[in-house]
Design an enzyme around this catalytic site. Structure first.
Site, PDB file in Angstrom:
ATOM      1  N   CYS A 149      28.434  25.455  69.539  1.00 38.44           N
ATOM      2  CA  CYS A 149      28.545  25.658  70.733  1.00 38.44           C
ATOM      3  C   CYS A 149      27.470  26.593  71.348  1.00 38.44           C
ATOM      4  O   CYS A 149      26.734  26.654  72.281  1.00 38.44           O
ATOM      5  CB  CYS A 149      29.645  25.671  71.415  1.00 38.44           C
ATOM      6  SG  CYS A 149      30.715  26.880  70.753  1.00 38.44           S
ATOM      7  N   GLU A 155      21.888  19.656  75.269  1.00 36.31           N
ATOM      8  CA  GLU A 155      22.245  20.115  73.906  1.00 36.31           C
ATOM      9  C   GLU A 155      22.127  19.170  72.637  1.00 36.31           C
ATOM     10  O   GLU A 155      22.511  17.977  72.736  1.00 36.31           O
ATOM     11  CB  GLU A 155      23.907  20.272  73.960  1.00 36.31           C
ATOM     12  CG  GLU A 155      24.682  20.960  73.012  1.00 36.31           C
ATOM     13  CD  GLU A 155      25.997  21.216  73.024  1.00 36.31           C
ATOM     14  OE1 GLU A 155      26.688  20.314  73.643  1.00 36.31           O
ATOM     15  OE2 GLU A 155      26.484  22.459  73.045  1.00 36.31           O
TER      16      GLU A 155
HETATM   17  P1  TAP Z   1      34.240  15.975  72.530  1.00 41.42           P
HETATM   18  O1  TAP Z   1      33.576  15.041  72.257  1.00 41.42           O
HETATM   19  O2  TAP Z   1      33.927  16.615  73.972  1.00 41.42           O
HETATM   20  O3  TAP Z   1      35.649  16.183  71.964  1.00 41.42           O
HETATM   21  C1  TAP Z   1      36.191  17.301  72.104  1.00 41.42           C
HETATM   22  C2  TAP Z   1      38.024  17.192  71.725  1.00 41.42           C
HETATM   23  O4  TAP Z   1      38.259  16.124  72.908  1.00 41.42           O
HETATM   24  C3  TAP Z   1      38.302  16.158  70.723  1.00 41.42           C
HETATM   25  O5  TAP Z   1      39.393  16.569  70.095  1.00 41.42           O
HETATM   26  C4  TAP Z   1      38.236  14.821  71.083  1.00 41.42           C
HETATM   27  O6  TAP Z   1      38.964  13.903  70.476  1.00 41.42           O
HETATM   28  C5  TAP Z   1      38.799  15.005  72.507  1.00 41.42           C
HETATM   29  N1  TAP Z   1      38.641  14.082  73.478  1.00 41.42           N
HETATM   30  C6  TAP Z   1      37.553  13.214  73.703  1.00 41.42           C
HETATM   31  N2  TAP Z   1      37.916  12.389  74.585  1.00 41.42           N
HETATM   32  C7  TAP Z   1      38.900  12.880  75.301  1.00 41.42           C
HETATM   33  C8  TAP Z   1      39.634  12.428  76.527  1.00 41.42           C
HETATM   34  N3  TAP Z   1      39.088  11.247  77.131  1.00 41.42           N
HETATM   35  N4  TAP Z   1      40.755  13.038  76.813  1.00 41.42           N
HETATM   36  C9  TAP Z   1      41.049  14.129  76.186  1.00 41.42           C
HETATM   37  N5  TAP Z   1      40.593  14.705  74.942  1.00 41.42           N
HETATM   38  C10 TAP Z   1      39.264  13.645  74.498  1.00 41.42           C
HETATM   39  O7  TAP Z   1      33.163  17.282  71.845  1.00 41.42           O
HETATM   40  P2  TAP Z   1      33.034  17.290  70.290  1.00 41.42           P
HETATM   41  O8  TAP Z   1      32.005  15.989  69.869  1.00 41.42           O
HETATM   42  O9  TAP Z   1      34.223  17.049  69.348  1.00 41.42           O
HETATM   43  O10 TAP Z   1      32.300  18.558  69.918  1.00 41.42           O
HETATM   44  C11 TAP Z   1      31.214  18.828  70.361  1.00 41.42           C
HETATM   45  C12 TAP Z   1      30.981  19.499  71.556  1.00 41.42           C
HETATM   46  O11 TAP Z   1      31.704  20.490  71.874  1.00 41.42           O
HETATM   47  C13 TAP Z   1      29.511  19.978  71.933  1.00 41.42           C
HETATM   48  O12 TAP Z   1      29.423  19.799  73.336  1.00 41.42           O
HETATM   49  C14 TAP Z   1      29.885  21.516  71.839  1.00 41.42           C
HETATM   50  O13 TAP Z   1      28.887  22.236  72.565  1.00 41.42           O
HETATM   51  C15 TAP Z   1      31.334  21.800  72.327  1.00 41.42           C
HETATM   52  N6  TAP Z   1      31.936  22.851  71.793  1.00 41.42           N
HETATM   53  C16 TAP Z   1      31.989  23.759  72.539  1.00 41.42           C
HETATM   54  C17 TAP Z   1      32.734  25.248  72.138  1.00 41.42           C
HETATM   55  C18 TAP Z   1      32.833  26.296  72.776  1.00 41.42           C
HETATM   56  S1  TAP Z   1      33.360  27.524  72.625  1.00 41.42           S
HETATM   57  N7  TAP Z   1      32.333  26.184  74.077  1.00 41.42           N
HETATM   58  C19 TAP Z   1      32.946  25.219  70.974  1.00 41.42           C
HETATM   59  C20 TAP Z   1      32.833  24.286  69.967  1.00 41.42           C
HETATM   60  C21 TAP Z   1      32.370  22.943  70.532  1.00 41.42           C
HETATM   61  P3  TAP Z   1      38.117  13.004  69.232  1.00 41.42           P
HETATM   62  O14 TAP Z   1      37.293  13.694  68.460  1.00 41.42           O
HETATM   63  O15 TAP Z   1      39.105  12.211  68.637  1.00 41.42           O
HETATM   64  O16 TAP Z   1      37.374  11.768  70.182  1.00 41.42           O
END
Ligand code: TAP
Length: 487
Positions: free
Chosen positions: A291, A390
């Protein structure tokens, strides 16, 4: 590829101190991104399982020993968990690398110690969460209590699956809350294993539950559940926005750590060798699926051409390799879909007028895997999509600037505000630029440093609330004011 050392046991949900199947009996396969092969089956939680976990956490909060326990005892248990995580760094590192594709160097040598560091650090806070006596009126004895919120729902992403367990669960548990955590569907293994270690450390049943499953099902059920008092989320801005709307119905408190497009600014007066290392580590560490990645490199005009030439040469040498090899520094992207997205972004950049100065292609290792080369896009304009959105992969957008004001204007001209880097030998410049950057973190002559004791979180579309550091405890406590009439 060396992923057949020993089989990984199937993942079960950890609810109320037990490893259980999903009520539906459903499972799904979790995949090794480096070999494109399934690792094991994992229980897939549905709304019924989330309800079971939330009820267990609720009961553990309302009538279990955890919140009422002497803080010193809570401290001992959490510290023990930190020790157990360190003792299992090899196993946790391997699981993380198999599940996520990141180099074992990162998962074993950096991530596992960081999770342990979180539990050790926040264990210490369990005994130090104090209220105040506030002498507002002599007719009263007035004081505040700092109390846990209740049941915390933690929803975490796939890029740092075990670190996020530490970031979310350690402060929540130290403050006396109970937790239901949903790992990302793609990377559930280390969270499930840490939940087992938590039981071994002595956490009472129901205090820390882990429900693997889909965000749209298990995550959604957690956000809607009236038995959850707070959601601590790390993930995309899009899902964060959706969670914020959904959580409004039950008035849940929120911590949202979202996306980023962080500027890493190199001034001409910097130590350019150090800046070069910082620029490459800033984007290619964690395969750029970070992130806070320094995904926009802003380089001052007078050194631009030479710096980009050296950067491209260095990046071209960073070939993807078997993530289980301790020498690997560039692993596989988490999924085929993520790889396709990232390659699509390279195409977008080229269509927008950027030049691929290094990498840009898929590069399988031993004929397999979702690996993408370390990629440098040169000649990027800050208004291009590759500079504004991003990418979440090993793709660096390089942008030219002239002087401090131009650097600041470009650095801040994105919807995000998570992190930033500044490279200069001029102390005044470093201090002034640090003040003017719209970001939750500024690294000066460094990039990507973290510690359990240093707060982390964003501004603007990168969300709000803090993980880590003393500030994060505010996210998991509320203040009760007590007025005692003395007359
Ligand atoms: P998301 O798709 O947003 O998923 C994050 C989490 O949310 C996963 O556990 C996902 O489950 C869950 N989720 C998805 N839809 C949901 C809903 N409708 N209700 C509740 N939970 C839901 O992100 P990602 O693809 O895993 O990670 C990448 C993103 O995270 C990037 O944009 C990155 O920048 C951001 N990120 C930010 C940080 C910080 S510290 N700011 C750190 C790491 C990552 P599933 O995976 O099972 O769908």
């Amino acid at each position: 590829m060396t992923d057949t050392l020993s089989p990984v046991k199937p993942g079960k949900l950890i609810i109320n101190g037990e490893a259980v199947d999903a009520a539906s009996g459903r499972t799904y396969s979790t995949w090794n991104p480096a070999t494109e092969s399934p690792i094991c089956e994992v229980a897939e939680a549905g709304a019924e399982d989330v309800d079971r976990a939330v009820r267990a956490a609720r009961a553990a909060f309302e009538s279990g020993p955890w919140p009422k326990m002497k803080p010193a005892e809570r401290q001992r248990i959490l510290f023990r968990l930190g020790d157990l995580i360190l003792a299992h760094a090899e196993e946790l590192g391997r699981l993380e690398t198999l599940d996520n594709g990141k180099p074992i160097f990162e998962s074993k040598m950096i991530d596992a110690p960081m999770v342990a560091n979180c539990f050790h650090y926040f264990a210490g806070w369990a005994t130090k969460l104090a209220g105040d006596t506030l002498p507002v009126n002599p007719a009263f004895f007035t004081y505040t209590l700092r109390e846990p919120i209740g049941v915390v729902g933690a929803i975490i992403p796939w890029n740092f699956p075990m670190i996020m367990v530490g970031w979310k669960a350690a402060p929540a548990l130290a403050a006396g809350n109970t937790v239901v955590l949903k790992p990302a569907e793609l990377t559930p293994l280390t969270a499930l294993r840490i939940a087992e270690l938590a039981l071994e450390a002595g956490l009472p049943p129901g205090v820390f539950n882990v429900v693997s499953g889909k965000g749209s099902v298990a995550g959604e059920a957690m956000v809607k559940h009236p038995g959850v008092d707070k959601i601590s989320f790390t993930g995309s801005t899009e899902v964060g926005r959706h969670i914020m709307k959904t959580a409004a119905d039950t008035m849940k408190r929120l911590t949202l750590e979202l996306g980023g497009k962080s500027p890493n600014i190199v001034f001409a007066d910097a130590d350019l060798d150090a800046a070069l290392k910082g620029a490459t580590a800033g984007i290619f560490y964690g395969k750029g699926e970070v992130c806070a990645a320094g995904s926009r490199l802003l380089v001052e005009s007078s050194i631009y051409d030479d710096f980009v030439a050296r950067l491209s040469e260095r990046s071209a040498k960073m070939a993807p390799s078997d993530p289980l090899d301790p020498k690997s520094r560039l692993g596989a992207l988490v999924s085929e879909g993520q790889m396709q997205k990232v390659l699509g972004w390279v195409e977008t950049g080229v269509k927008e007028g950027a030049r691929v100065a290094a990498g840009g292609k898929r590069q399988p290792v031993n004929g397999k895997g979702w690996f993408v080369q370390a990629t440098v896009l040169d000649g990027v304009d800050n208004q291009m999509r590759v500079a504004q959105e991003e990418i979440f992969g090993p793709v660096l957008a390089v942008i030219r600037f002239d002087g401090v004001d131009d650097a600041i204007a470009k650095a801040n001209d994105v919807p995000y505000g998570l992190a930033s880097g500044v490279w200069t030998r001029d102390v005044k410049k470093a201090l002034n630029v640090s003040r003017r950057l719209q970001a939750g973190t500024v690294w000066v002559n460094a990039y990507n440093f973290y510690d359990a004791g240093m707060p982390f979180g964003g501004v603007k579309q990168s969300g709000f609330g803090k993980d880590l550091g003393p500030d994060s405890l505010n996210e998991y406590t509320h203040t009760k004011s007590v007025w005692m009439n003395l007359e």
